[in-house]
Design a protein around this motif. Structure first.
Motif, mmCIF file in Angstrom:
data_model
loop_
_atom_site.group_PDB
_atom_site.id
_atom_site.type_symbol
_atom_site.label_atom_id
_atom_site.label_comp_id
_atom_site.label_asym_id
_atom_site.label_seq_id
_atom_site.Cartn_x
_atom_site.Cartn_y
_atom_site.Cartn_z
ATOM 1 N N CYS A 83 1.861 35.362 22.983
ATOM 2 C CA CYS A 83 2.811 34.438 23.635
ATOM 3 C C CYS A 83 2.157 33.079 23.842
ATOM 4 O O CYS A 83 1.001 32.977 24.226
ATOM 5 N N LEU A 84 2.938 32.016 23.580
ATOM 6 C CA LEU A 84 2.414 30.654 23.684
ATOM 7 C C LEU A 84 2.716 30.032 25.047
ATOM 8 O O LEU A 84 2.443 28.871 25.284
ATOM 9 N N HIS A 85 3.323 30.815 25.922
ATOM 10 C CA HIS A 85 3.672 30.375 27.283
ATOM 11 C C HIS A 85 4.320 28.988 27.284
ATOM 12 O O HIS A 85 3.903 28.080 28.013
ATOM 13 N N CYS A 86 5.359 28.880 26.452
ATOM 14 C CA CYS A 86 6.050 27.610 26.227
ATOM 15 C C CYS A 86 6.519 26.967 27.531
ATOM 16 O O CYS A 86 6.809 27.643 28.518
ATOM 17 N N PRO A 89 10.968 27.381 27.285
ATOM 18 C CA PRO A 89 11.265 28.506 26.402
ATOM 19 C C PRO A 89 12.660 29.081 26.638
ATOM 20 O O PRO A 89 13.052 29.395 27.767
ATOM 21 N N CYS A 91 13.471 31.957 25.776
ATOM 22 C CA CYS A 91 13.329 33.378 26.122
ATOM 23 C C CYS A 91 13.566 33.569 27.617
ATOM 24 O O CYS A 91 13.928 34.654 28.056
ATOM 25 N N VAL A 109 4.531 32.990 31.535
ATOM 26 C CA VAL A 109 5.856 33.570 31.295
ATOM 27 C C VAL A 109 5.737 35.093 31.387
ATOM 28 O O VAL A 109 4.920 35.698 30.695
ATOM 29 N N CYS A 126 12.975 34.137 21.071
ATOM 30 C CA CYS A 126 11.594 33.686 20.839
ATOM 31 C C CYS A 126 11.343 33.551 19.346
ATOM 32 O O CYS A 126 11.385 34.531 18.622
ATOM 33 N N PRO A 127 11.075 32.313 18.868
ATOM 34 C CA PRO A 127 10.850 32.142 17.438
ATOM 35 C C PRO A 127 9.503 32.687 16.982
ATOM 36 O O PRO A 127 9.275 32.868 15.799
ATOM 37 N N TYR A 128 8.626 32.942 17.943
ATOM 38 C CA TYR A 128 7.251 33.293 17.606
ATOM 39 C C TYR A 128 6.993 34.791 17.561
ATOM 40 O O TYR A 128 5.894 35.226 17.248
ATOM 41 N N ALA A 130 6.838 36.931 20.089
ATOM 42 C CA ALA A 130 5.846 37.275 21.107
ATOM 43 C C ALA A 130 6.315 38.390 22.041
ATOM 44 O O ALA A 130 5.572 38.809 22.910
ATOM 45 N N ARG A 131 7.558 38.848 21.852
ATOM 46 C CA ARG A 131 8.070 39.868 22.772
ATOM 47 C C ARG A 131 8.359 41.144 22.012
ATOM 48 O O ARG A 131 8.971 41.116 20.954
ATOM 49 N N LYS A 142 5.574 41.746 27.049
ATOM 50 C CA LYS A 142 4.951 40.598 26.385
ATOM 51 C C LYS A 142 3.600 40.291 27.009
ATOM 52 O O LYS A 142 3.278 40.812 28.078
ATOM 53 N N TYR A 203 10.376 24.183 21.940
ATOM 54 C CA TYR A 203 10.072 25.065 23.066
ATOM 55 C C TYR A 203 8.813 24.578 23.796
ATOM 56 O O TYR A 203 8.450 25.134 24.813
HETATM 57 S S1 SF4 Z 1 9.430 31.587 23.519
HETATM 58 FE FE1 SF4 Z 1 8.057 33.263 22.858
HETATM 59 S S2 SF4 Z 1 6.049 32.288 22.797
HETATM 60 FE FE2 SF4 Z 1 7.353 30.929 24.019
HETATM 61 S S3 SF4 Z 1 7.095 31.607 26.133
HETATM 62 FE FE3 SF4 Z 1 8.816 32.743 25.328
HETATM 63 S S4 SF4 Z 1 7.924 34.674 24.583
HETATM 64 FE FE4 SF4 Z 1 6.237 33.222 24.815
#
Ligand code: SF4
Ligand code: SF4
Ligand code: SF4
Lengths: 250, 315
Positions: A83-86, A89, A91, A109, A126-128, A130-131, A142, A203
């Motif tokens: 997770c990039l802790h946007c 976000p 999400c 997050v 979440c485009p990445y 991470a979840r 996550k 994000y």
């Molecule tokens: S969008 Fe994805 S990478 Fe960014 S905070 Fe949410 S879970 Fe983490």
């Protein structure tokens, strides 16, 4: 609360800086993440059919491998992703229950496992990637940025870093406050030209990646002689002279 | 995106139910449907059944259905939450309108206004459903201006076909109702055509280069996955449908959701009696079956940005 609140004044932006130059793709960070977190804040991290043909499980950190560029300048890049802790976000904002939230004080997050209904919408947002959904518990899970390590007063101070950071044998993962321009991580990002992933998604990820350094294309002078000295002339001598040399050297 | 049956059934069934509710209320206010209380039962009954069946199905895929009530709490930011609230709120005017009409035979005056309000609520609910998809940036095939009009048009098309079938079965066919169904079906067909054209000719701004940030070195190719078997992300987000199947299924959706219902409804306008009723019923059945296929494709053809980390070269 699912709505994003403005960060508190002076609050931190905790995150990771991942060095794509030094990562050797050993997956140690993924293993240690799994190890710590299956007993941590979001425990357990289930594995399904672990010894079968169709093994799958919940992991917070995965190491992908890419090849970038062509020919001599191409490079294999190991690419750890968690997770990039946007900062903005979706999400968090799409969550209908408020279970997905971003902490105002440090930007971490998290998912509240007691209120999550397991609708999976946050993982779509979440485009990445991470979840990951825990089908056993019926809730989303996550990366927690190892919230149970970084503030853990039972650990020695130098151990209060995420499990993935502490275990990396190449020191390719760094943890710190990216909101403070004078922090070690911020300076590292500035020095090495750290970047965010998929900025077009807007994000605003906190985590940064450091690009692989340019490959060397020419050999510089290392101080070594171009050719080694021949050892002794012994090798080329006549056997008789060799014998004499041996006798006389006693 | 993985085409989960519960969500496909939910959006199709509730969509048709809300469409039917909205059109019954409007047609009743305008006097185009029988005023008899029994007609309220046979029209609002199926509408309620479709809506409730859809809503129940939508809770099936939850990890914790018993906590579903929590989903009403985040209307400030979440379209899913807004949808839940809109769906529940719609039941209020709908109940008042339905009870007054079915049991007291009143569908005029203030009750007609309540009905129109129910129609508005139903439309808003379908809009919020569509916005759940429309708002997801990582999915280019959903995050575009065609998603919402498509959902609304298909909801009215299926609702319109159902209403036309009902007035035909009732034995009081109304040309206006049939023509309205034709217009909605034609609109839905046009909008779906534009949608397909859009997703065929455009793609997301995200690429393997932007996903990895390595574009400065040149083309980025996927070399190794993090794991040997599919994980949650690949199963949920990585569903890929073969292009040739998509072409076939689009043809099936086009014929079943648009072409056949249009021709059958047109035929029912020209026919009378039993044949007209049968044509109208067949039109509704094809319309809903075709919408199920269309909805399946809406998911199956949607490509999530996360697949860029698993070997997709574009999304
Ligand atoms: S969008 Fe994805 S990478 Fe960014 S905070 Fe949410 S879970 Fe983490
Ligand atoms: S899965 Fe849980 S955390 Fe994610 S959006 Fe749904 S309720 Fe929120
Ligand atoms: S910060 Fe902790 S939870 Fe997140 S990837 Fe690293 S070890 Fe895993």
């Amino acid at each position: 609360m699912t709505s994003l609140t403005a960060p508190l004044p002076g609050s931190k932006k905790l995150g990771l800086v991942i060095d794509l130059d030094t990562c050797v793709g050993c997956h140690a960070c993924a293993v240690n993440c799994k190890e710590w977190n299956t007993g941590g804040h979001s425990a357990p991290l289930p594995d399904f059919d672990p010894y079968g043909a169709n093994v799958s499980g919940v992991w917070f950190n995965r190491i992908h491998t890419f090849e970038a560029g062509e020919g001599d300048s191409s490079r294999t890049v190991h690419f750890p992703k968690s997770c990039l802790h946007c900062e903005t976000p979706a999400c968090v904002t799409v969550c209908p229950t408020g279970a997905s939230f971003k902490r105002a004080e440090d930007g971490i997050v998290l998912v509240n496992p007691d209120t999550c209904i397991g609708c999976k919408l946050c993982s779509w947002a979440c485009p990445y990637g991470a979840r990951e959904f825990d089908a056993d518990e019926g809730v989303m899970k996550k990366c927690t940025l190892c919230i149970d390590r970084i503030y853990n007063e039972n650990l020695a101070e130098n151990e209060r870093v995420p499990a993935c950071v502490s275990t990396c044998p190449a020191s390719a993962r760094h943890f710190g406050d990216l909101g403070d321009p004078s922090s070690d991580v911020s300076r590292l990002v500035a020095e090495r030209g750290g970047f965010a992933l998929m900025p077009e998604m807007e994000y605003a990820p906190v985590n940064r990646y450091l690009p692989p350094r340019a490959a060397k294309t020419a050999v510089g002078c290392t101080g070594a002689k171009a050719e080694l000295d021949r050892p002794a002339d012994a090798a080329v001598l006549h056997p008789l002279l060799r014998w004499m040399d041996k006798v006389l050297s006693r | 995106m993985h085409p989960a049956f519960s969500v496909i059934f939910f959006t199709t069934s509730s969509g048709a139910g809300y469409g039917l509710l909205a059109l019954v209320a409007v047609a009743s206010a305008l006097g185009f449907v029988p005023a008899s209380g029994w007609f309220a039962v046979v029209s609002l009954g199926p509408a309620t059944a479709l809506i409730v069946a859809g809503l129940l199905a939508s809770t099936l895929h939850l990890g914790h259905p018993e906590r579903a009530w929590r989903a009403f709490s985040q209307v400030r930011s979440s379209w899913l939450s807004r949808e839940g609230v809109a769906a529940v709120l719609t039941f209020l005017p709908m109940a008042v309108f339905g009870i007054a009409w079915a049991f007291c035979g009143r569908s005029d005056g203030v009750f007609a206004l309540v009905g129109l309000f129910a129609a508005l609520c139903a439309t808003v609910t379908v809009f919020t459903t569509a916005m759940i998809y429309r708002s997801l940036k990582p999915i280019h095939q959903w995050h575009n201006r065609w998603t919402v009009p498509n959902y609304l048009a298909l909801s009215f098309a299926t609702g319109g076909l159902l209403l036309d079938a009902l007035v035909q079965i009732w034995g009081r066919p109304q040309a206006v109702v049939g023509i309205a169904a034709l217009v909605f079906v034609a609109m839905a067909a046009y909008l779906k055509h534009r949608y397909w054209n859009f997703i065929d000719t455009t793609k997301s701004a995200s690429t393997p280069e932007s996903a990895t940030g390595l574009g400065a070195r040149g083309k980025v190719r996927f070399l190794d996955a993090p794991h040997t078997e599919e994980n949650y992300l690949q199963k949920e987000m990585g569903f890929a449908i073969a292009r040739k199947h998509a072409v076939k299924l689009r043809a099936i959706a086009r014929h079943s959701a648009f072409h056949l219902p249009f021709l059958l409804t047109a035929a029912s306008l020209l026919l009378t009696g039993m044949p007209a009723a049968l044509a109208a019923v067949a039109a509704a059945v094809f319309g809903i079956a075709g919408t199920l296929v269309e909805r399946w494709l809406f998911f199956a053809e949607a490509k999530h940005a996360v697949t860029l980390y698993y070997g997709a070269s574009e999304v």
